[in-house]
Scaffold this active site. Structure first.
Site, PDB file in Angstrom:
ATOM      1  N   GLY A 125      37.445  62.898  57.985  1.00  0.00           N
ATOM      2  CA  GLY A 125      38.035  63.580  56.831  1.00  0.00           C
ATOM      3  C   GLY A 125      39.502  63.236  56.731  1.00  0.00           C
TER       4      GLY A 125
ATOM      5  N   GLU B 243      26.290  45.535  38.784  1.00  0.00           N
ATOM      6  CA  GLU B 243      25.766  45.665  40.142  1.00  0.00           C
ATOM      7  C   GLU B 243      25.721  44.300  40.846  1.00  0.00           C
ATOM      8  OE1 GLU B 243      25.393  47.901  42.160  1.00  0.00           O
ATOM      9  OE2 GLU B 243      23.934  47.224  43.616  1.00  0.00           O
TER      10      GLU B 243
ATOM     11  N   HIS C 112      36.175  39.228  24.335  1.00  0.00           N
ATOM     12  CA  HIS C 112      37.373  40.073  24.249  1.00  0.00           C
ATOM     13  C   HIS C 112      38.268  39.930  25.471  1.00  0.00           C
ATOM     14  CE1 HIS C 112      35.847  41.940  20.598  1.00  0.00           C
ATOM     15  NE2 HIS C 112      34.664  41.876  21.175  1.00  0.00           N
TER      16      HIS C 112
END
Ligand code: M6R
Length: 614
Positions: free
Chosen positions: A99, A487, A510
């Protein structure tokens, strides 16, 4: 992220700790350490780099003892070095921590002013120093329980942690914001951040709740919540955690790619109940609310990484078949952008691990704002925090996924999402029985189709020269194949370290078109079901600028455009199954390019399997 283990056992604790660390190494692998208590003294060993370095060091000079703690690290504060590796020690106490301690700088300043000389750059090192200070201040009269509570009370942020002292044959633990569970066997009691760590050590596990704090001895676990002792249930260790070998494959990722037909078959047999000719009956046992819930006004899907890509594909299905407004966001943005949630909205979180910190916080935000709304999760670990805090869980049934690059959990998410859409559509009368059955039949054909794709592994491997001497790679798709492009690019970059981008093919003009030249291979996903002619015209624009093109398609041979450098044939699918097919060549491509480049496929640099800090 990091992995934690603690053991109080009548066996050799060093062996137990190393066994557990080996099973958790995929979570974080930049340094590792153990600390054991022997005859009233703490003995610590830490090494930078892979766990093998620590194992070699302990082989040469073993530690002994029956109580100990261990840690495998993924660096957040401070680089991967021996000094920054856990356990961290201070005056007869040692701590391992997962953590982030958010107020560590203030605590560090105060401790430094009191004369503490810190040895590491980590946020975690404040914990043993706070503990030793609390012990010194309380003296023998108050003891470790009180000192541990006082330590925990000073921490802000996220933690799962275990402490060992020179004086006691117990371990102390606390959990808030990071996962932690206990395990037990006839030999002892253990604390770990991951059920997988306990496979082989424990017969039963107990999942700690947020805010739990307590101690374990060789035969007993005592848990407190808000100062009151609580009982929690022990349960048999999940079967999925029992096996984690490579089964003859070179890498876990490779093994997991090959497991996908079996995963899809398991999903279909678990969730689709009807026989031939009967009414479709799709049942998710741990999400019974779905059987009666009316169509919501809005669906919000929140996830990270690969799971986010699965959600993006499902948005096309949900909007097309349910005509419901769907919002998809990455969890790290959703949780901080003050989203307007409103009534009659479902949240669907997606996660392989069920412990991704941002996704978990997004769920908590959603539930605290609108407790009456339904929060579902699609998760591969039914005992995870996300599953336990959601109103319903749909297990992905992919089995333990060890490779850092998610493969089988991703296709499991796509398959379960397809079934979810079919269930809701049929149940609410927006898809008729014949169409529902037709789509379910197509889903069953995925198993065979995936086997065909797996048999083409060599063809994908043969494409790796196209990825030599390049400045990046581009993946293009439209409709539900656009997220597949994202992905494919993520898979390639995370394990091969090549820069890769996924784009909606229509967006190419673009900006990204400026990158295109002979050194930018372009993977084009062209499915008959999704705007084929438009994708083909994008393909021609790419070719006109000299790029090498790898085409993934279910087109007929005669329609395949000229001069593409490679064609990978996908079985013909419907709108639900084509993405499931396209996933496999994309995974293989990343896998073989990474192998050719000699990277560490299962444990790519800087990454960790489960991102339990934000
Ligand atoms: O466990 P989760 O599905 O919540 O994890 C989310 C991402 O961290 C994960 O998908 C990551 O992007 C993988 N390394 C992708 O292969």
């Amino acid at each position: 992220m990091c992995g934690i283990i603690g053991a109080v056992t009548d066996e050799d604790a060093q062996k137990s700790l190393l066994d557990a660390l080996r099973r958790m190494e995929y979570r974080g692998y930049d340094s590792a350490g153990v600390c054991l208590r022997e005859q009233g003294r703490l003995h610590c060993r830490k090494e930078a780099g892979k766990l093998a370095n620590l194992e070699q060091s302990l082989d040469k000079k073993p530690l002994s003892g029956h109580a100990g703690i261990g840690h495998t690290r993924w660096a957040t504060h401070g680089g991967p070095s021996r000094e920054n590796a856990h356990p961290h020690l201070a005056d007869g106490v040692a701590v391992v921590h997962n953590g982030i301690i958010e107020n560590h700088e203030i605590l560090r300043q105060a401790l430094t002013a009191d004369g503490v000389a810190f040895r590491s750059e980590t946020d975690s090192e404040v914990i043993p120093w706070l503990l030793s200070a609390a012990l010194a201040a309380g003296g023998k009269s108050t003891g470790m329980d009180v000192a541990w509570q006082q330590t925990v009370d000073q921490l802000q942020g996220a933690y799962a942690m275990v402490a060992l002292t020179a004086a006691d044959d117990c371990l102390w633990f606390a959990r808030r914001g990071s996962p932690l569970l206990l395990g037990r066997s006839k030999h002892g009691i253990y604390a770990a951040s991951d059920a997988l760590a306990l496979a082989g050590l424990a017969d039963e596990v107990l999942y700690l709740e947020e805010g739990d704090i307590g101690r374990i001895s060789r035969s007993d676990a005592v848990i407190f919540q808000d100062g009151v002792q609580v009982q929690r249930d022990w349960q048999a260790i999940p079967l999925a955690e029992q096996a984690a070998g490579k089964d003859g494959f070179d890498h876990f990722m490779q093994k997991e790619i090959f497991e996908q037909p079996r995963v899809i078959a398991d999903i279909l047999s678990a969730y689709v109940k009807h026989g031939v000719g009967e009414r479709p009956d799709i049942v998710f046992p741990a999400a019974p609310l779905l059987d009666t819930a009316p169509l919501p006004n809005r669906i919000v899907m929140v996830a990270c990484g690969t799971s986010y890509h699965a959600a993006l594909t499902a948005r096309y299905w949900l909007e097309r078949y349910l005509q419901v407004s769907v919002e998809v966001d990455v969890a790290s943005e959703y949780r901080y952008r003050n989203p307007v949630i409103g009534p009659d909205t479902w949240l669907i979180t997606l996660s392989q691990s069920g412990e991704t910190a941002d996704t978990l916080e997004a769920l908590r935000l959603f539930k605290s704002n609108t407790p009456d709304n339904l929060a579902l999760t699609l998760c591969n670990v039914p005992e995870s925090s996300l599953a336990r805090e959601s109103d319903g869980t749909i297990a992905l049934l992919a089995g333990t996924e060890v490779g850092v690059a998610s493969t089988k959990a991703y296709t499991a998410q796509l398959a379960v999402l397809a079934l979810l859409v079919l269930k809701i559509a049929y149940q609410n009368g927006v898809m008729n029985e014949a169409d529902t059955k037709r789509h379910l039949t197509a889903m069953r054909q995925v198993v065979d189709g995936m086997h065909v794709l797996l048999s083409q592994a060599d063809r994908l491997q043969a494409l790796t020269p196209l990825f030599e001497d390049i400045h990046g790679a581009l993946f293009l798709g439209r409709g539900p194949c656009f997220p597949l492009a994202l992905e494919g690019a993520l898979k390639l970059k995370e394990i091969s370290y090549l820069h890769a981008e996924g784009y909606a093919a229509g967006e190419m003009k673009h900006g990204p078109i400026a990158l295109i030249d002979a050194k930018l291979p372009v993977v084009v996903l062209a499915a008959r079901k999704y705007h084929l002619q438009k994708v083909l015209s994008n393909l021609r624009e790419v070719q006109a600028r000299g790029a090498k093109v790898i085409l993934l398609t279910d087109m007929r041979d005669e329609d395949i455009p000229d001069n593409v450098n490679a064609v990978i044939r996908l079985p013909e699918g419907d709108s639900f199954t084509t993405p499931l097919f396209a996933a496999i060549p994309l995974q293989f491509l990343a896998y073989y390019v990474a192998r050719a480049r000699g990277t560490d496929v299962d444990q790519p640099r800087n990454l960790a399997k489960s991102v339990t800090v934000e």
